[in-house]
Design a protein around this motif. Structure first.
Motif, short mmCIF file in Angstrom:
data_model
loop_
_atom_site.label_atom_id
_atom_site.label_comp_id
_atom_site.label_asym_id
_atom_site.label_seq_id
_atom_site.Cartn_x
_atom_site.Cartn_y
_atom_site.Cartn_z
N GLN A 32 0.84 -1.19 0.00
CA GLN A 32 0.00 0.00 0.00
C GLN A 32 0.88 1.25 0.00
N SER A 33 0.37 2.34 -0.55
CA SER A 33 1.13 3.59 -0.54
C SER A 33 1.19 4.15 0.87
N ARG A 34 2.18 4.99 1.12
CA ARG A 34 2.27 5.63 2.43
C ARG A 34 1.01 6.44 2.72
N ASN A 35 0.52 7.14 1.72
CA ASN A 35 -0.69 7.95 1.90
C ASN A 35 -1.88 7.08 2.32
N ALA A 36 -1.98 5.89 1.71
CA ALA A 36 -3.09 4.99 2.03
C ALA A 36 -3.02 4.54 3.49
N VAL A 37 -1.83 4.26 3.96
CA VAL A 37 -1.67 3.81 5.35
C VAL A 37 -1.90 4.96 6.32
N GLU A 38 -1.33 6.11 5.99
CA GLU A 38 -1.49 7.26 6.88
C GLU A 38 -2.95 7.73 6.96
N SER A 39 -3.71 7.46 5.91
CA SER A 39 -5.12 7.86 5.90
C SER A 39 -5.94 7.12 6.95
N LEU A 40 -5.39 6.04 7.50
CA LEU A 40 -6.10 5.30 8.54
C LEU A 40 -6.33 6.14 9.80
N THR A 41 -5.56 7.23 9.94
CA THR A 41 -5.75 8.10 11.10
C THR A 41 -6.78 9.19 10.85
N THR A 42 -7.19 9.38 9.59
CA THR A 42 -8.12 10.46 9.28
C THR A 42 -9.39 10.00 8.55
N ILE A 43 -9.38 8.78 8.00
CA ILE A 43 -10.50 8.33 7.18
C ILE A 43 -11.81 8.32 7.96
N GLN A 44 -11.73 8.20 9.28
CA GLN A 44 -12.95 8.16 10.08
C GLN A 44 -13.69 9.49 10.07
N CYS A 45 -13.02 10.57 9.63
CA CYS A 45 -13.69 11.88 9.60
C CYS A 45 -14.88 11.89 8.64
N LEU A 46 -14.81 11.10 7.58
CA LEU A 46 -15.91 11.11 6.60
C LEU A 46 -17.22 10.62 7.22
N PRO A 47 -17.25 9.42 7.83
CA PRO A 47 -18.51 9.02 8.46
C PRO A 47 -18.87 9.87 9.68
N ILE A 48 -17.87 10.44 10.34
CA ILE A 48 -18.17 11.30 11.49
C ILE A 48 -19.02 12.48 11.07
N ILE A 49 -18.64 13.13 9.96
CA ILE A 49 -19.37 14.30 9.48
C ILE A 49 -20.83 13.94 9.19
N LEU A 50 -21.02 12.79 8.55
CA LEU A 50 -22.38 12.36 8.21
C LEU A 50 -23.17 11.97 9.44
N ALA A 331 -15.71 19.55 12.15
CA ALA A 331 -15.11 18.33 11.60
C ALA A 331 -14.82 18.48 10.11
N THR A 332 -15.72 19.14 9.40
CA THR A 332 -15.55 19.32 7.96
C THR A 332 -14.35 20.21 7.65
N THR A 333 -14.24 21.35 8.33
CA THR A 333 -13.11 22.24 8.05
C THR A 333 -11.79 21.63 8.51
N SER A 334 -11.83 20.82 9.57
CA SER A 334 -10.60 20.14 10.00
C SER A 334 -10.15 19.14 8.96
N LEU A 335 -11.11 18.45 8.33
CA LEU A 335 -10.79 17.47 7.30
C LEU A 335 -10.11 18.13 6.11
N PHE A 336 -10.55 19.34 5.77
CA PHE A 336 -10.01 20.02 4.60
C PHE A 336 -8.90 21.02 4.94
N ALA A 337 -8.40 20.98 6.17
CA ALA A 337 -7.33 21.89 6.57
C ALA A 337 -6.08 21.76 5.70
N PRO A 338 -5.63 20.53 5.35
CA PRO A 338 -4.45 20.43 4.47
C PRO A 338 -4.69 21.06 3.10
N THR A 339 -5.86 20.86 2.54
CA THR A 339 -6.19 21.45 1.24
C THR A 339 -6.20 22.97 1.32
N ALA A 340 -6.74 23.51 2.40
CA ALA A 340 -6.79 24.95 2.58
C ALA A 340 -5.38 25.55 2.59
#
Length: 376
Positions: A32-50, A331-340
């Motif tokens: 798996q890519s590094r990004n894919a593994v590291e996303s395990l710490t943030t992927i939960q934000c998507l269902p949290i927002i919903l 939660a939404t703005t925190s998820l998009f903080a890197p993009t911002a």
């Protein structure tokens, strides 16, 4: 009862605590890519927002206590799945389910404080609740650092903390008092299901504050190493110092609220202006550390105060929905903080990693003025 109710926030603060195990996990999942593994710490934000928004509707149907208890149980079960199964796809799904559990309890854990307490006591407990989240992140992250010595999968055993928290919550926290009868408008529709303009404004305000705070945590390690200020270890010390500052802020909020009232947020915005500008001009790890302490002391004051205000400023019968909306916004703005950070840097046309914080200094100053003028 207070301790049992506030302990739920320890689960909320555990979301990213597995980060110290990531290097070992990257090595384990070499396919798996590094990004894919590291996303395990943030992927939960998507269902949290919903789920934060859905939890308000679930609470109407099943009751707040049942939904929160379900969320704690689901978080504990899904969080510990990697202990028994180390397949990446399974872990990914378990993290998504973990997010569903966190989403069920995140907003309701806040609104329950408003249900049971009023006035200064509510303000104090809102601050303590916030500090328990940051304290949980710091303590559990340190514990993970010890557990990974026995294998990365043991990092996920920290979610067993949900077992005693669930037991205490179910046994000691009563069902919240019945909400006030919902108001109706001229057409006979329930006004309690509507978000008013003030709550929407508070949600946007809180979301932008959280985006700035998360931007610092995300960017500071790259600033330290990229500008040759220090090492990765020194960068981690800066982040740790901000966590301690946030914990202190949560504990101090009740006293500051008693002293300053609504202007506790004015103070927080001033500190954030100073912190973001200092981050922009910093030329040493020490300066970044001071900036981080200012920022992480300030934003919990804002969030605690906004959450304390929501039950008073929302439409009759809409406290749960309004609280959930504010939590979802943060939660939404925190998820998009890197993009911002990347977008602002591109718009400014600067290659400096610290450039976005000049824009953030201006933005937080404007937010502070809005607070004084609009809500003063």
């Amino acid at each position: 009862m207070r301790a049992a109710l506030l302990s739920v926030s320890l689960i909320i603060g555990s979301q990213t605590a597995i980060s110290p195990a990531l290097p070992a996990m990257v090595e384990q999942f070499s396919d798996q890519s590094r990004n894919a593994v590291e996303s395990l710490t943030t992927i939960q934000c998507l269902p949290i927002i919903l789920m934060v928004m859905a939890s308000a509707l679930l609470a109407e149907r099943f009751g707040k206590k049942r939904v929160v208890a379900f969320g704690v149980a689901l978080s504990a079960i899904a969080g510990t799945v990697p202990l028994v199964c180390q397949d990446y796809p399974v872990i990914l799904v378990s993290r998504l389910v973990f997010g569903v559990g966190i989403g069920c309890l995140n907003g309701l854990a806040v609104s329950l404080v408003g249900d049971f307490f009023e006035g200064q006591e509510r303000a104090t407990l809102m601050g303590v609740r916030s500090s328990m989240e940051t304290l949980s992140t710091a303590v559990l992250s340190a514990l993970v650092g010890v557990l990974v010595a026995f294998g990365w999968r043991w990092a996920f055993s920290i979610y067993l903390i949900g077992v005693p928290i669930l037991a205490a919550f179910v046994l000691l926290v009563p069902d919240p008092p019945a909400p006030a009868r919902e108001a109706t408008d001229a057409s006979g529709e329930k006004a309690g299901h509507a978000l008013n303009a003030e709550v929407v404004g508070l949600a946007i305000f809180s979301g932008l504050i959280c985006m700035v705070a998360n931007g610092f945590v995300i960017r500071v390690p790259s600033i330290v190493e990229g500008q040759v200020m220090g090492t990765a270890v020194e960068a981690s010390l800066v982040v740790s110092a901000t966590t301690v500052s946030g914990t202190v802020a949560g504990i101090a909020y009740g006293s500051l609220h008693r002293l300053l009232g609504r202007h506790v947020v004015t103070l927080a915005c001033a500190l954030m202006v100073a912190g973001t500008f200092l981050c922009y001009v910093a030329d040493s790890v020490l300066a970044l550390g001071v900036a981080g302490v200012l920022l992480d002391f300030a934003w919990p004051l804002v969030i605690s105060h906004v959450m304390n205000m929501v039950p008073e400023r929302c439409a009759d019968g809409a406290a749960t929905l309004s609280t959930a909306f504010v939590v979802a916004a943060t939660a939404t703005t925190s998820l998009f903080a890197p993009t911002a950070l990347n977008v602002i840097g591109a718009v400014m046309g600067s290659a400096s990693l610290a450039a976005p914080f000049a824009a953030y200094a201006v933005m937080t100053a404007c937010l502070g003025v809005w607070w004084v003028v609009r809500l003063g």
